[in-house]
Design a protein around this motif. Structure first.
Motif, PDB file in Angstrom:
ATOM      1  N   THR A  39       0.885  -1.160   0.000  1.00 17.11           N
ATOM      2  CA  THR A  39       0.000   0.000   0.000  1.00 17.11           C
ATOM      3  C   THR A  39       0.926   1.214   0.000  1.00 17.11           C
ATOM      4  O   THR A  39       1.997   1.188   0.612  1.00 17.11           O
ATOM      5  CB  THR A  39      -0.886   0.048   1.261  1.00 17.11           C
ATOM      6  N   LYS A  40       0.523   2.248  -0.704  1.00 14.28           N
ATOM      7  CA  LYS A  40       1.334   3.461  -0.748  1.00 14.28           C
ATOM      8  C   LYS A  40       0.430   4.654  -0.467  1.00 14.28           C
ATOM      9  O   LYS A  40      -0.632   4.791  -1.074  1.00 14.28           O
ATOM     10  CB  LYS A  40       1.975   3.599  -2.136  1.00 14.28           C
ATOM     11  N   ILE A  41       0.860   5.485   0.486  1.00 16.28           N
ATOM     12  CA  ILE A  41       0.081   6.675   0.835  1.00 16.28           C
ATOM     13  C   ILE A  41       0.887   7.887   0.413  1.00 16.28           C
ATOM     14  O   ILE A  41       2.064   7.998   0.753  1.00 16.28           O
ATOM     15  CB  ILE A  41      -0.153   6.762   2.371  1.00 16.28           C
ATOM     16  N   ASP A  42       0.256   8.762  -0.310  1.00 16.85           N
ATOM     17  CA  ASP A  42       0.915  10.015  -0.678  1.00 16.85           C
ATOM     18  C   ASP A  42      -0.096  11.124  -0.447  1.00 16.85           C
ATOM     19  O   ASP A  42      -0.918  11.422  -1.319  1.00 16.85           O
ATOM     20  CB  ASP A  42       1.374   9.938  -2.142  1.00 16.85           C
ATOM     21  N   GLY A  43      -0.056  11.706   0.755  1.00 18.96           N
ATOM     22  CA  GLY A  43      -1.055  12.722   1.102  1.00 18.96           C
ATOM     23  C   GLY A  43      -2.432  12.095   1.129  1.00 18.96           C
ATOM     24  O   GLY A  43      -2.678  11.164   1.901  1.00 18.96           O
ATOM     25  N   ASP A  44      -3.324  12.561   0.251  1.00 19.93           N
ATOM     26  CA  ASP A  44      -4.676  12.001   0.245  1.00 19.93           C
ATOM     27  C   ASP A  44      -4.872  10.980  -0.885  1.00 19.93           C
ATOM     28  O   ASP A  44      -5.991  10.638  -1.234  1.00 19.93           O
ATOM     29  CB  ASP A  44      -5.725  13.118   0.172  1.00 19.93           C
ATOM     30  N   SER A  45      -3.744  10.515  -1.442  1.00 22.64           N
ATOM     31  CA  SER A  45      -3.826   9.500  -2.503  1.00 22.64           C
ATOM     32  C   SER A  45      -3.344   8.148  -1.985  1.00 22.64           C
ATOM     33  O   SER A  45      -2.347   8.069  -1.271  1.00 22.64           O
ATOM     34  CB  SER A  45      -2.960   9.902  -3.691  1.00 22.64           C
ATOM     35  N   VAL A  46      -4.069   7.103  -2.371  1.00 25.12           N
ATOM     36  CA  VAL A  46      -3.742   5.749  -1.899  1.00 25.12           C
ATOM     37  C   VAL A  46      -3.585   4.818  -3.095  1.00 25.12           C
ATOM     38  O   VAL A  46      -4.418   4.824  -4.006  1.00 25.12           O
ATOM     39  CB  VAL A  46      -4.863   5.207  -0.981  1.00 25.12           C
ATOM     40  N   THR A  47      -2.508   4.033  -3.082  1.00 18.49           N
ATOM     41  CA  THR A  47      -2.334   2.980  -4.087  1.00 18.49           C
ATOM     42  C   THR A  47      -2.287   1.644  -3.363  1.00 18.49           C
ATOM     43  O   THR A  47      -1.558   1.495  -2.379  1.00 18.49           O
ATOM     44  CB  THR A  47      -1.019   3.169  -4.875  1.00 18.49           C
ATOM     45  N   VAL A  48      -3.084   0.696  -3.844  1.00 17.80           N
ATOM     46  CA  VAL A  48      -3.043  -0.658  -3.278  1.00 17.80           C
ATOM     47  C   VAL A  48      -2.602  -1.618  -4.377  1.00 17.80           C
ATOM     48  O   VAL A  48      -3.135  -1.594  -5.485  1.00 17.80           O
ATOM     49  CB  VAL A  48      -4.429  -1.086  -2.737  1.00 17.80           C
ATOM     50  N   THR A  49      -1.589  -2.436  -4.058  1.00 19.37           N
ATOM     51  CA  THR A  49      -1.057  -3.382  -5.036  1.00 19.37           C
ATOM     52  C   THR A  49      -1.427  -4.810  -4.635  1.00 19.37           C
ATOM     53  O   THR A  49      -1.253  -5.210  -3.475  1.00 19.37           O
ATOM     54  CB  THR A  49       0.475  -3.246  -5.154  1.00 19.37           C
ATOM     55  N   LEU A  50      -1.955  -5.538  -5.609  1.00 20.35           N
ATOM     56  CA  LEU A  50      -2.458  -6.891  -5.351  1.00 20.35           C
ATOM     57  C   LEU A  50      -1.717  -7.878  -6.254  1.00 20.35           C
ATOM     58  O   LEU A  50      -1.487  -7.599  -7.440  1.00 20.35           O
ATOM     59  CB  LEU A  50      -3.949  -6.917  -5.700  1.00 20.35           C
ATOM     60  N   ARG A  51      -1.347  -9.008  -5.663  1.00 20.34           N
ATOM     61  CA  ARG A  51      -0.745 -10.074  -6.457  1.00 20.34           C
ATOM     62  C   ARG A  51      -1.425 -11.374  -6.071  1.00 20.34           C
ATOM     63  O   ARG A  51      -1.508 -11.716  -4.895  1.00 20.34           O
ATOM     64  CB  ARG A  51       0.761 -10.146  -6.160  1.00 20.34           C
ATOM     65  N   LEU A  52      -1.893 -12.092  -7.067  1.00 21.89           N
ATOM     66  CA  LEU A  52      -2.683 -13.295  -6.825  1.00 21.89           C
ATOM     67  C   LEU A  52      -1.794 -14.535  -6.934  1.00 21.89           C
ATOM     68  O   LEU A  52      -0.639 -14.438  -7.343  1.00 21.89           O
ATOM     69  CB  LEU A  52      -3.822 -13.348  -7.844  1.00 21.89           C
ATOM     70  N   PRO A  53      -2.324 -15.702  -6.610  1.00 30.58           N
ATOM     71  CA  PRO A  53      -1.475 -16.902  -6.652  1.00 30.58           C
ATOM     72  C   PRO A  53      -0.955 -17.236  -8.054  1.00 30.58           C
ATOM     73  O   PRO A  53       0.105 -17.833  -8.173  1.00 30.58           O
ATOM     74  CB  PRO A  53      -2.397 -18.016  -6.156  1.00 30.58           C
ATOM     75  N   THR A  54      -1.703 -16.881  -9.096  1.00 26.10           N
ATOM     76  CA  THR A  54      -1.222 -17.204 -10.443  1.00 26.10           C
ATOM     77  C   THR A  54      -1.537 -16.083 -11.419  1.00 26.10           C
ATOM     78  O   THR A  54      -2.393 -15.227 -11.171  1.00 26.10           O
ATOM     79  CB  THR A  54      -1.858 -18.490 -11.032  1.00 26.10           C
ATOM     80  N   PHE A  55      -0.849 -16.146 -12.524  1.00 26.07           N
ATOM     81  CA  PHE A  55      -1.072 -15.235 -13.651  1.00 26.07           C
ATOM     82  C   PHE A  55      -2.464 -15.438 -14.243  1.00 26.07           C
ATOM     83  O   PHE A  55      -2.996 -14.588 -14.933  1.00 26.07           O
ATOM     84  CB  PHE A  55       0.005 -15.573 -14.695  1.00 26.07           C
ATOM     85  N   TRP A  56      -3.070 -16.613 -13.963  1.00 21.84           N
ATOM     86  CA  TRP A  56      -4.291 -17.017 -14.651  1.00 21.84           C
ATOM     87  C   TRP A  56      -5.528 -17.018 -13.775  1.00 21.84           C
ATOM     88  O   TRP A  56      -6.557 -17.588 -14.157  1.00 21.84           O
ATOM     89  CB  TRP A  56      -4.083 -18.412 -15.271  1.00 21.84           C
ATOM     90  N   CYS A  57      -5.464 -16.416 -12.602  1.00 18.03           N
ATOM     91  CA  CYS A  57      -6.644 -16.388 -11.739  1.00 18.03           C
ATOM     92  C   CYS A  57      -7.781 -15.656 -12.476  1.00 18.03           C
ATOM     93  O   CYS A  57      -7.547 -14.695 -13.192  1.00 18.03           O
ATOM     94  CB  CYS A  57      -6.325 -15.672 -10.433  1.00 18.03           C
ATOM     95  N   PRO A  58      -9.030 -16.124 -12.285  1.00 20.42           N
ATOM     96  CA  PRO A  58     -10.154 -15.562 -13.043  1.00 20.42           C
ATOM     97  C   PRO A  58     -10.302 -14.045 -12.871  1.00 20.42           C
ATOM     98  O   PRO A  58     -10.279 -13.532 -11.764  1.00 20.42           O
ATOM     99  CB  PRO A  58     -11.372 -16.284 -12.467  1.00 20.42           C
TER     100      PRO A  58
END
Lengths: 251, 333
Positions: A39-58
């Motif tokens: 997660t990245k916070i920059d003032g009032d902006s938020v970025t959330v990064t997600l990584r799943l178990p596989t490249f092929w998850c639905p």
């Protein structure tokens, strides 16, 4: 210094907000499944990064989860901008953009999707309802409640009992009743019905619960596969994809 | 053949094996890499540490490697091959009928070579099916509904272009239709693993057998429901027995529900080779039994006869394989 401290507080708030978001397919939290990589916070902006178990998850389940994460973060009063970043996935760019820009699934995949995901979510909410019901009924049966009593119990009675007893009963009942409301069943009814709201005879309860256990078995076994693949991806055994461009160059 | 400590002989057919080529030079694009990476992740996660392969061998082990792992070390009397082409990901295809036929060439009597078809390919695909049938003479085909094909990201068995292919199979005498669901079926908004379309073709073609690979995993619950209704729907177990080492508790629960809802006569053992290998799975499975409560829940213990059926006799029936008397169930069934 003040802004660093406030970013730390804000990060904790974001973490708390998204920890409770669930994978709709297996009804477990993204925190328990280890899907959030940053997660990245920059003032009032938020970025959330997600990584799943596989490249092929639905794509569809990822999209539902991403939308829930976005809504949970934007519900924090200080958040103005939200960015979603899905990495190492066949539809990473489309999903990241779609979630960040609040597009619908059909807008994001115009060639490949006919509808938005409401029906899919409802189908899996009903499965989660059965799974939570089965866990709760199993707990109550072990605590000595009889089937005749359970099938006649109202939502209000269950609520009252859970409040009075607290502990695990309160947790299980709270989770169950939340999902029960989520699939649109009325509050002035019996506590334990089918996902369609039909009453269950005491004689039919064992068969109904057998069916519910099967739904739980399926979801949990699937969850274990996610964990197996996630562990492999974290260990580096199955994440060579990063190196592909440098290895092959021309793709 | 597996021989128990008390000398009972079990006829083993691995109903789900592959010979694939995922070497870097055969990968068309990043998809080819990520596809085999996912398989390798499952291999590492499910295989006992002392039996794991390195990634190079996993990319390509060839017919000789497969013959050793299946027939020398893996107790298999026979193996059923299920081709998956994935030509959008691999230059010469991933696990083509031709590549599979290299194992058949080594062991013509041990290998059941199946074909494949892609119903999106219209008349060209029908002609190709007929041509492949003339070359290989198979009794089964694999339909991989999640396979990408140009702009298509997969199809449903309810699509109107599917039935002519199954008609063609029927007219050629291909009686076993293996169906594999995958993660990116069209349309993407549907539950990609939804197995309910199997119900429709199984009803339309009651004289054919529909084997659902991986028992519809991750939708085993829905698969149980359909197989419970349709007597010509079978569960290809591949992947489920692979849980027996890393997740024995979940293997137990899956097998319990499959035995209860589908029954011991319609489940086919598969190692999903080379994601996992039959040797260690079969050793663990032969030592496996339910506790009393699970046996009650399943409606049966995993008896020697249940093991005989799952490991070979059920598949032998589907493929018309004659199994010698010494391997048959002794008591009147």
């Amino acid at each position: 210094m003040a802004s660093v401290l406030s970013d730390m507080t804000r990060d904790a708030e974001v973490q708390a907000a998204i920890a409770a978001v669930r994978d709709p397919e297996i009804d477990e939290t993204v925190a328990a499944l280890n899907f959030i990589v940053g997660t990245k916070i920059d003032g009032d902006s938020v970025t959330v990064t997600l990584r799943l178990p596989t490249f092929w998850c639905p794509a569809n389940f990822v999209f539902l989860m991403g939308g829930d994460i976005r809504d949970a973060v934007l519900a924090l009063p200080w958040v103005r901008n939200f960015k979603f970043e899905l990495v190492d996935h066949f539809a990473a760019d489309e999903i990241s953009r779609g979630i960040s820009e609040r597009q619908s699934f059909a807008q994001v995949f115009p060639r490949h999707a006919e509808n938005d995901l409401g029906d899919l979510r409802l189908a899996f909410d009903k499965k989660a309802f059965l799974m939570r019901q089965e866990a709760l009924v199993d707990f109550m049966r072990r605590a000595g409640f009889g089937d005749e009593f359970l099938i006649r119990m109202s939502v209000a009675e269950l609520d009252g009992l859970a409040d009075a007893q607290g502990g695990e009963l309160k947790t299980l009942a709270g989770d169950y009743l939340a999902k029960r409301r989520g699939i649109g069943l009325a509050n002035d009814d019996l506590a334990f019905t089918t996902a369609e709201g039909e009453a269950i005879d005491a004689g039919a309860l064992p068969r109904h619960l057998r069916h519910a256990r099967k739904v739980t078995m399926s979801a949990q076994s699937n969850g274990e596969m996610c964990r197996i693949l996630m562990a492999a991806r974290h260990s580096g055994a199955a994440c060579a994809a990063h190196g592909f461009h440098s290895e092959k160059g021309n793709s | 053949m597996y021989v128990t400590k008390s000398g009972e002989k079990i006829f083993v057919i691995d109903a789900h094996v592959h010979v694939w080529d995922a070497r870097p030079e055969n990968r068309r694009n990043r998809y080819g890499q990520t596809f085999i990476d996912t398989f390798y992740g499952a291999h590492v996660g499910m295989t006992p540490p002392d039996q794991r392969w390195d990634q190079n061998r996993f990319n390509y082990y060839g017919a000789e490697g497969a013959a050793k792992d299946l027939f020398e070390d893996g107790y298999c009397d026979m193996a059923v091959m299920l081709p998956v082409y994935l030509k959008d990901f691999y230059i010469n295809g991933f696990n083509t009928t031709k590549l599979c036929s290299t194992l058949k060439d080594l062991h013509p009597d041990k290998v059941v070579l199946n074909g494949r078809c892609d119903p999106r390919e219209g008349q060209m695909g029908l002609d190709k099916l007929e041509e492949d049938f003339a070359t290989y003479g198979f009794k089964g085909v694999k339909l991989y509904t999640a396979e990408w094909n140009g702009v298509s990201r997969g199809y449903s068995l309810k699509d109107d272009f599917v039935a002519p292919y199954i008609e063609k199979c029927r007219s050629l005498g291909i009686t076993n239709i293996h169906i594999h669901k995958g993660p990116t079926t069209h349309p993407l908004d549907y539950d990609a693993f939804d197995v309910r379309d199997v119900d429709r073709v199984a009803t339309m073609f009651p004289d054919l057998n529909f084997i659902v690979d991986h028992c519809g995993m991750p939708r085993i619950d829905d698969f149980c429901f359909i197989a419970g209704q349709e007597p010509n729907v079978y569960g290809g177990l591949a992947l489920i027995p692979s849980y027996i080492h890393a997740r024995p508790k979940y293997f137990t629960r899956m097998l319990c529900d499959l035995l209860f809802y589908v029954g011991p006569d319609r489940l086919l053992f598969g190692s999903d080779y080379a994601i996992t290998s039959p040797k260690w799975i079969i050793e663990k499975f032969m030592d496996f039994s339910f506790d009393e409560e699970t046996a009650r829940e399943a409606g049966t213990q995993v008896t020697l006869d249940v093991k005989r059926k799952i490991l070979g006799l059920n598949c032998a029936k589907l493929y018309g394989i004659e199994v010698p008397a010494e391997f048959q169930i002794k008591t009147a069934a």
